[in-house]
Design a protein around this motif. Structure first.
Motif, PDB file in Angstrom:
ATOM      1  N   GLU A 109       7.537  33.885  85.168  1.00 52.22           N
ATOM      2  CA  GLU A 109       5.917  33.994  85.790  1.00 52.22           C
ATOM      3  C   GLU A 109       6.099  32.527  86.510  1.00 52.22           C
ATOM      4  OE1 GLU A 109       4.097  33.359  81.397  1.00 52.22           O
ATOM      5  OE2 GLU A 109       5.007  35.868  81.281  1.00 52.22           O
ATOM      6  N   ALA A 110       6.930  31.713  86.271  1.00 52.25           N
ATOM      7  CA  ALA A 110       6.727  29.882  86.991  1.00 52.25           C
ATOM      8  C   ALA A 110       7.360  30.569  88.041  1.00 52.25           C
ATOM      9  CB  ALA A 110       6.687  29.292  86.204  1.00 52.25           C
ATOM     10  N   TYR A 111       8.243  31.157  88.569  1.00 56.27           N
ATOM     11  CA  TYR A 111       9.140  31.303  89.402  1.00 56.27           C
ATOM     12  C   TYR A 111       9.859  32.494  89.807  1.00 56.27           C
ATOM     13  CZ  TYR A 111       9.095  26.212  88.626  1.00 56.27           C
ATOM     14  OH  TYR A 111       8.505  24.743  88.508  1.00 56.27           O
ATOM     15  N   PRO A 112       8.996  33.382  90.423  1.00 58.27           N
ATOM     16  CA  PRO A 112       9.661  34.592  90.491  1.00 58.27           C
ATOM     17  C   PRO A 112      10.690  34.906  91.532  1.00 58.27           C
ATOM     18  CG  PRO A 112       7.145  34.694  91.465  1.00 58.27           C
ATOM     19  CD  PRO A 112       7.657  33.120  90.839  1.00 58.27           C
ATOM     20  N   ASP A 113      10.850  34.485  92.202  1.00 56.84           N
ATOM     21  CA  ASP A 113      11.883  35.019  92.992  1.00 56.84           C
ATOM     22  C   ASP A 113      13.347  33.928  92.498  1.00 56.84           C
ATOM     23  OD1 ASP A 113       9.907  35.051  94.831  1.00 56.84           O
ATOM     24  OD2 ASP A 113       9.576  32.785  96.351  1.00 56.84           O
ATOM     25  N   ILE A 114      13.216  33.228  91.429  1.00 54.20           N
ATOM     26  CA  ILE A 114      14.089  32.426  90.714  1.00 54.20           C
ATOM     27  C   ILE A 114      15.515  33.918  90.566  1.00 54.20           C
ATOM     28  CG2 ILE A 114      15.837  31.906  89.263  1.00 54.20           C
ATOM     29  CD1 ILE A 114      13.784  29.299  90.287  1.00 54.20           C
ATOM     30  N   VAL A 115      16.578  34.115  90.272  1.00 55.60           N
ATOM     31  CA  VAL A 115      17.165  35.102  89.790  1.00 55.60           C
ATOM     32  C   VAL A 115      17.294  34.222  88.024  1.00 55.60           C
ATOM     33  CG1 VAL A 115      19.297  36.421  89.774  1.00 55.60           C
ATOM     34  CG2 VAL A 115      17.652  36.000  91.462  1.00 55.60           C
ATOM     35  N   VAL A 116      17.428  34.876  87.504  1.00 53.90           N
ATOM     36  CA  VAL A 116      17.722  34.388  85.904  1.00 53.90           C
ATOM     37  C   VAL A 116      19.132  34.998  85.071  1.00 53.90           C
ATOM     38  CG1 VAL A 116      17.157  34.170  83.589  1.00 53.90           C
ATOM     39  CG2 VAL A 116      15.536  33.702  85.306  1.00 53.90           C
ATOM     40  N   ILE A 117      20.139  34.160  84.907  1.00 48.54           N
ATOM     41  CA  ILE A 117      21.505  34.884  84.704  1.00 48.54           C
ATOM     42  C   ILE A 117      21.787  34.719  83.080  1.00 48.54           C
ATOM     43  CG2 ILE A 117      23.807  34.993  85.255  1.00 48.54           C
ATOM     44  CD1 ILE A 117      22.838  33.425  87.399  1.00 48.54           C
ATOM     45  N   SER A 118      21.878  35.534  82.200  1.00 41.87           N
ATOM     46  CA  SER A 118      22.105  35.615  81.251  1.00 41.87           C
ATOM     47  C   SER A 118      23.779  34.796  81.208  1.00 41.87           C
ATOM     48  CB  SER A 118      22.530  36.737  80.312  1.00 41.87           C
ATOM     49  OG  SER A 118      23.402  37.027  79.296  1.00 41.87           O
ATOM     50  N   SER A 119      23.840  34.153  79.946  1.00 41.32           N
ATOM     51  CA  SER A 119      25.443  33.879  80.256  1.00 41.32           C
ATOM     52  C   SER A 119      26.477  34.010  79.448  1.00 41.32           C
ATOM     53  CB  SER A 119      25.173  32.251  78.890  1.00 41.32           C
ATOM     54  OG  SER A 119      25.236  33.016  77.605  1.00 41.32           O
ATOM     55  N   GLY A 120      26.375  35.482  78.928  1.00 38.12           N
ATOM     56  CA  GLY A 120      27.289  36.432  79.158  1.00 38.12           C
ATOM     57  C   GLY A 120      26.481  37.899  79.613  1.00 38.12           C
ATOM     58  N   SER A 121      27.608  38.855  79.498  1.00 44.92           N
ATOM     59  CA  SER A 121      27.502  40.115  80.420  1.00 44.92           C
ATOM     60  C   SER A 121      27.209  41.671  79.355  1.00 44.92           C
ATOM     61  CB  SER A 121      29.113  39.818  81.226  1.00 44.92           C
ATOM     62  OG  SER A 121      29.859  40.801  80.489  1.00 44.92           O
ATOM     63  N   THR A 122      26.874  42.011  79.744  1.00 45.47           N
ATOM     64  CA  THR A 122      27.886  43.839  79.878  1.00 45.47           C
ATOM     65  C   THR A 122      28.701  44.004  78.810  1.00 45.47           C
ATOM     66  OG1 THR A 122      27.892  44.989  81.610  1.00 45.47           O
ATOM     67  CG2 THR A 122      25.593  45.224  80.839  1.00 45.47           C
ATOM     68  N   HIS A 123      30.104  43.334  79.094  1.00 41.18           N
ATOM     69  CA  HIS A 123      30.846  43.806  78.791  1.00 41.18           C
ATOM     70  C   HIS A 123      31.492  42.965  77.570  1.00 41.18           C
ATOM     71  CE1 HIS A 123      32.059  46.584  82.142  1.00 41.18           C
ATOM     72  NE2 HIS A 123      31.750  45.820  82.730  1.00 41.18           N
ATOM     73  N   ASP A 124      29.760  42.199  76.908  1.00 40.42           N
ATOM     74  CA  ASP A 124      30.473  41.471  76.097  1.00 40.42           C
ATOM     75  C   ASP A 124      29.209  41.347  75.140  1.00 40.42           C
ATOM     76  OD1 ASP A 124      31.585  38.810  76.829  1.00 40.42           O
ATOM     77  OD2 ASP A 124      30.511  38.733  78.170  1.00 40.42           O
ATOM     78  N   GLY A 125      29.068  42.841  75.112  1.00 43.64           N
ATOM     79  CA  GLY A 125      28.048  43.500  73.955  1.00 43.64           C
ATOM     80  C   GLY A 125      26.380  43.105  74.689  1.00 43.64           C
ATOM     81  N   TYR A 126      26.117  42.832  75.603  1.00 39.94           N
ATOM     82  CA  TYR A 126      24.582  42.774  75.882  1.00 39.94           C
ATOM     83  C   TYR A 126      24.279  43.206  77.229  1.00 39.94           C
ATOM     84  CZ  TYR A 126      20.253  39.757  76.596  1.00 39.94           C
ATOM     85  OH  TYR A 126      19.027  39.618  76.302  1.00 39.94           O
ATOM     86  N   ASN A 127      23.863  44.951  76.375  1.00 40.51           N
ATOM     87  CA  ASN A 127      23.749  46.403  77.072  1.00 40.51           C
ATOM     88  C   ASN A 127      22.730  46.802  77.092  1.00 40.51           C
ATOM     89  OD1 ASN A 127      23.716  47.745  78.835  1.00 40.51           O
ATOM     90  ND2 ASN A 127      26.050  48.699  78.387  1.00 40.51           N
ATOM     91  N   PRO A 128      21.590  46.798  78.017  1.00 44.60           N
ATOM     92  CA  PRO A 128      21.426  46.492  78.887  1.00 44.60           C
ATOM     93  C   PRO A 128      21.153  44.815  78.790  1.00 44.60           C
ATOM     94  CG  PRO A 128      19.468  47.846  78.483  1.00 44.60           C
ATOM     95  CD  PRO A 128      20.237  48.005  77.144  1.00 44.60           C
ATOM     96  N   ILE A 129      21.212  44.401  79.981  1.00 46.03           N
ATOM     97  CA  ILE A 129      20.620  42.614  80.072  1.00 46.03           C
ATOM     98  C   ILE A 129      18.849  43.908  80.425  1.00 46.03           C
ATOM     99  CG2 ILE A 129      20.914  41.061  80.860  1.00 46.03           C
ATOM    100  CD1 ILE A 129      23.380  41.539  81.600  1.00 46.03           C
TER     101      ILE A 129
END
Length: 530
Positions: free
Chosen positions: A354-374
């Motif tokens: 909302e504040a910075y729509p152009d910034i890519v926000v990264i999760s500290s884990g991946s889909t292969h760490d059990g966060y699917n879908p991010i």
């Protein structure tokens, strides 16, 4: 980045004095570690009624030995030695107490008595009842044959004011020349070696350091701002106290000086001991992260952008990537990871988008760490601890997967998008993609064991690339053929051969070349065809 095994303080951060300001924390009590008495002077830690600052309340009291003559003082053995060369060292120290005369700053041998490589006299400005800063430049007359050296700070007891029996010192600092001449900057040799690897991004402030040992001792970026005397330090997570000398501005200037993409990690309410910030209290964590982003890339009209400008950098730093936390699938599992997926990452993602729509926000884990879908538009961080064979097995792990960054280091030729590949693998493994920012196509390959050690013929074509398009091909290989050979910086042995050539695409837009066994290569087009 992460300050492990003194890779930050004592490593790339150029400060030569260890325990320069007697900083401490619950985990690491205040001490005189690295400091020693010169000429039998008495050293004692002290908490004056008038400390140097709220951040640095402890000083060292130095008083002459009762049965000694000559100068009194103290010396520091640095980070297990000090490299002394014929170059300009800049130093500062603060003194409390009245003293007339000169202080003497010296670089001395720790192996030979009275062997001084460089010395300078510093006119005293010290006075009763006040902390006074002194600065100096010290140029040794010769190089030391080894790093078994110390830094000494001395004074003549005869210059003490009547009734004074001692002086207090704090924030004793010594810097060699720094990378790009930055004040409070980086060591030249390490920084130049790092720059020579041609990295393209800097993720900071590191991994476990970001989280901290507890929820009250995380890496607080606001504590790293401003003069060194106002930085309280940090309860390090790898076995030692840190000074906060290498703070957020120093990281940002590091990225600027090496032209690196900034990936900033913001604290996400989870500590290494599993301490967790509840959803009810989580807004304060989000607000602090938004403040940090504003400090980095906000205009001078914003609250934190104005603070950055006051610190000498009115121009916003470019920021396109923000990672939320560090390895949240690891600390305090499973509660830490469950809370990350349930509210910590989604709430941060929403607030930043909302504040910075152009910034890519990264999760500290991946889909292969059990966060699917991010949650979209977030991407994941695949942060593996793997053997080489395991990484080979994971060659196609991200095929048809959502976006990820892999590990902590982008190559010198980063891709913004991967491209589908058509062709066989083994013994040549490869990946191809585009860099939308630079308008280029990129191909990266590695050749392992080949039949009868023969070269592998390669033909690379990109859809839309026409004949005559130019590309730079860089090949690294071991011409000696020993698969167990390695570079040895201590002996100067370098078994890697690097060859760079410019290729022109032939008929059909194909780049043709050969790769030897045990080689890696990067092909990067000069300009993407429209």
């Amino acid at each position: 980045t992460g300050d492990i095994n003194n890779s930050g303080e004592g490593g790339i951060y150029a400060e030569l004095i260890r325990n320069r300001a007697f900083q401490y924390s619950d985990k690491f009590p205040v001490s005189l570690d690295a400091w020693h008495s010169f000429n039998n002077a008495n050293l004692a830690l002290n908490r004056l009624d008038t400390p140097l600052s709220k951040a640095l309340p402890v000083s060292v009291t130095v008083s002459p030995g009762s049965n000694s003559s000559g100068p009194a003082g103290l010396f520091n053995d640095g980070f297990w030695g000090i490299d002394v060369r014929q170059q300009a060292y800049t130093g500062t120290f603060w003194v409390y107490g009245a003293y007339e005369g000169v202080f003497t700053a010296e670089l001395r041998s720790a192996l030979e008595d009275d062997k001084v490589f460089g010395s300078v006299e510093v006119e005293s400005k010290a006075m009763a009842g006040e902390w006074v800063e002194h600065t100096f430049e010290l140029v040794p007359g010769e190089d030391a044959p080894n790093s078994n050296n110390t830094f000494a700070l001395l004074f003549d007891p005869a210059g003490l004011a009547e009734g004074e029996e001692s002086l207090d010192f704090n924030l004793i600092s010594l810097f060699p020349p720094t990378y790009k001449g930055r004040k409070n900057g980086l060591r030249v040799d390490i920084a130049e070696a790092l720059a020579g690897l041609h990295p393209s991004m800097l993720r900071f402030p590191g991994g476990n350091m970001l989280e901290g040992l507890t929820n009250t001792t995380y890496w607080d970026w606001k504590d790293t701002l401003g003069p060194l005397k106002d930085r309280p330090g940090f309860q390090g997570v790898w076995g030692y106290q840190q000074t906060h000398g290498l703070g957020i501005m120093e990281y940002l200037e590091w990225a600027e000086d090496m032209e690196l993409e900034i990936v900033v990690g913001v604290w996400a309410g989870l500590a290494l001991d599993g301490g967790l910030t509840s959803e009810e209290d989580f807004q304060a964590v989000i607000d602090d992260g938004l403040d940090e982003i504003e400090f980095i890339c906000g205009s001078v009209d914003t609250k934190w952008g104005a603070v950055r400008a006051e610190l000498g950098h009115p121009e916003p730093f470019p920021l396109r990537y923000v990672e939320i936390g560090n390895e949240d699938w690891l600390a305090g599992y499973p509660a830490g990871w469950d809370s990350y997926k349930e509210y910590r990452f989604p709430l941060f993602l929403k607030a930043i988008n909302e504040a910075y729509p152009d910034i890519v926000v990264i999760s500290s884990g991946s889909t292969h760490d059990g966060y699917n879908p991010i949650p979209s538009p977030g991407i994941g961080d695949y942060h593996p601890y793997r053997t080489p064979n395991a990484l080979v097995d994971e060659f196609d792990l991200f095929d048809n997967d959502s976006g990820h960054i892999v590990g902590e280091l982008f190559a010198a030729h980063p891709m913004t998008h991967t491209l589908p590949a058509e062709g066989e693998f083994d013994p040549l493994y490869y990946v191809s993609g585009t860099n939308e920012d630079k308008g280029s196509y990129i191909w990266k390959g590695a050749v392992y064991n080949t039949t009868n050690h023969e070269n592998v013929s390669v033909s690379v074509s990109f859809e839309g690339v026409q004949a005559g398009t130019q590309a730079q091909l860089t090949v690294l290989t071991n011409p000696g053929g020993d698969p167990f050979a390695y570079n040895d910086p201590h002996t100067g042995v370098n078994i890697v051969s690097k060859d760079t050539v410019v290729l022109s695409a032939g008929d059909g837009g194909a780049f043709e070349f050969q790769l030897p066994e045990l080689s890696v290569a990067v092909l990067d087009t000069e300009k993407k065809e429209k």
